[in-house]
Enzyme design. Sequence first.
Site, PDB file in Angstrom:
ATOM      1  N   GLU A  93       0.815  -1.226   0.000  1.00 19.40           N
ATOM      2  CA  GLU A  93       0.000   0.000   0.000  1.00 19.40           C
ATOM      3  C   GLU A  93       0.850   1.278   0.000  1.00 19.40           C
ATOM      4  OE1 GLU A  93      -4.137  -0.294   1.696  1.00 19.40           O
ATOM      5  OE2 GLU A  93      -2.913  -1.007   3.367  1.00 19.40           O
ATOM      6  N   HIS A 112      -0.677   5.608   7.700  1.00 23.78           N
ATOM      7  CA  HIS A 112      -1.820   4.796   7.295  1.00 23.78           C
ATOM      8  C   HIS A 112      -2.033   3.728   8.364  1.00 23.78           C
ATOM      9  CE1 HIS A 112      -4.656   2.345   5.265  1.00 23.78           C
ATOM     10  NE2 HIS A 112      -3.833   1.313   5.213  1.00 23.78           N
ATOM     11  N   HIS A 114      -5.100   0.899  10.482  1.00 26.73           N
ATOM     12  CA  HIS A 114      -6.369   0.171  10.474  1.00 26.73           C
ATOM     13  C   HIS A 114      -6.987   0.219  11.872  1.00 26.73           C
ATOM     14  CE1 HIS A 114      -4.173  -2.481   7.226  1.00 26.73           C
ATOM     15  NE2 HIS A 114      -4.528  -1.307   6.741  1.00 26.73           N
ATOM     16  N   HIS A 183     -11.755  -0.526   5.790  1.00 25.95           N
ATOM     17  CA  HIS A 183     -10.313  -0.704   5.728  1.00 25.95           C
ATOM     18  C   HIS A 183      -9.585   0.023   6.859  1.00 25.95           C
ATOM     19  CE1 HIS A 183      -6.494  -0.033   2.995  1.00 25.95           C
ATOM     20  NE2 HIS A 183      -6.185  -0.480   4.185  1.00 25.95           N
TER      21      HIS A 183
HETATM   22 ZN   LIG Z   1      -4.261  -0.640   4.814  1.00 20.06          ZN
END
Ligand SMILES: [Zn+2]
Length: 252
Positions: A93, A112, A114, A183
């Site tokens: 990603e 980033h 989750h 996500h």
């Molecule tokens: Zn991710």
Amino acid sequence: MQTPAKKPAKNTAQKLPATPKELLAELVLANKILYGLKAVDAFGHISVRHPNDSNRYLMSRHLPPGMVTPKDIVLFDMDSTPLSHADKPQYSERFIHSEIYKLRPDVMSVVHCHAYSLIPFGAANGARLRPMFHMCGFLGCGVPIFEIRERSGNTDMLIRTPEIGRALAEKLADKNVVLMRGHGATMIGNSIPEAVFRAVYSMENASIQMQAHQLADGGEVEFLNEEEADKSSRGRNVPRSWSLWKHQFSKA
Ligand SMILES: [Zn+2]
């Protein structure tokens, strides 16, 4: 007929910008803080734009954030091609980072994650993550939700291509945080400490907001208004938090 011997290929190796050791240390520490405060688990990543070359960024190779050391930090170009550690697996990603850096010249660091507390706010129809208290004024400008199905149909939800990364960056636009339905979330900052601060306090805000909605039992919840959010986000919250986290996690 003999063909002339080929001239040796020119040395096309790129000169890589020197990276200050302190920045590598700060990026490693940020990985430990995010893991220690449960913003990331085995997944998630943080990057920083290179201070000496704005078309490069630094991020760990494919590792759980809690295991990252200075030797694992990779230099990437803006296509997310690794310019070092090319023989090692990289985060699938990574395009989240390069596409945001390309679209937002003001951004110096990207997280980033989750984080579980943020997931409901990307999924519940009509729910909006809004600033509950003075530590989260950075949410006051709005938190868009990225719907990957809009352009990409049914996927495994991950940002695996520059095109999907670009769509995410466009959804983030000029905001500080973007939720990703089904996500996680991505947040930006003008420094590593600011991006980490926004990751941690986005999570805290989500937990508090959920409690407030439960307490209100379908009734109104009072959020910071735009002016309160703006005024409260100008203080010294980031450096003070960072100094505590540095003290707490630098020996971890
Ligand atoms: Zn991710």
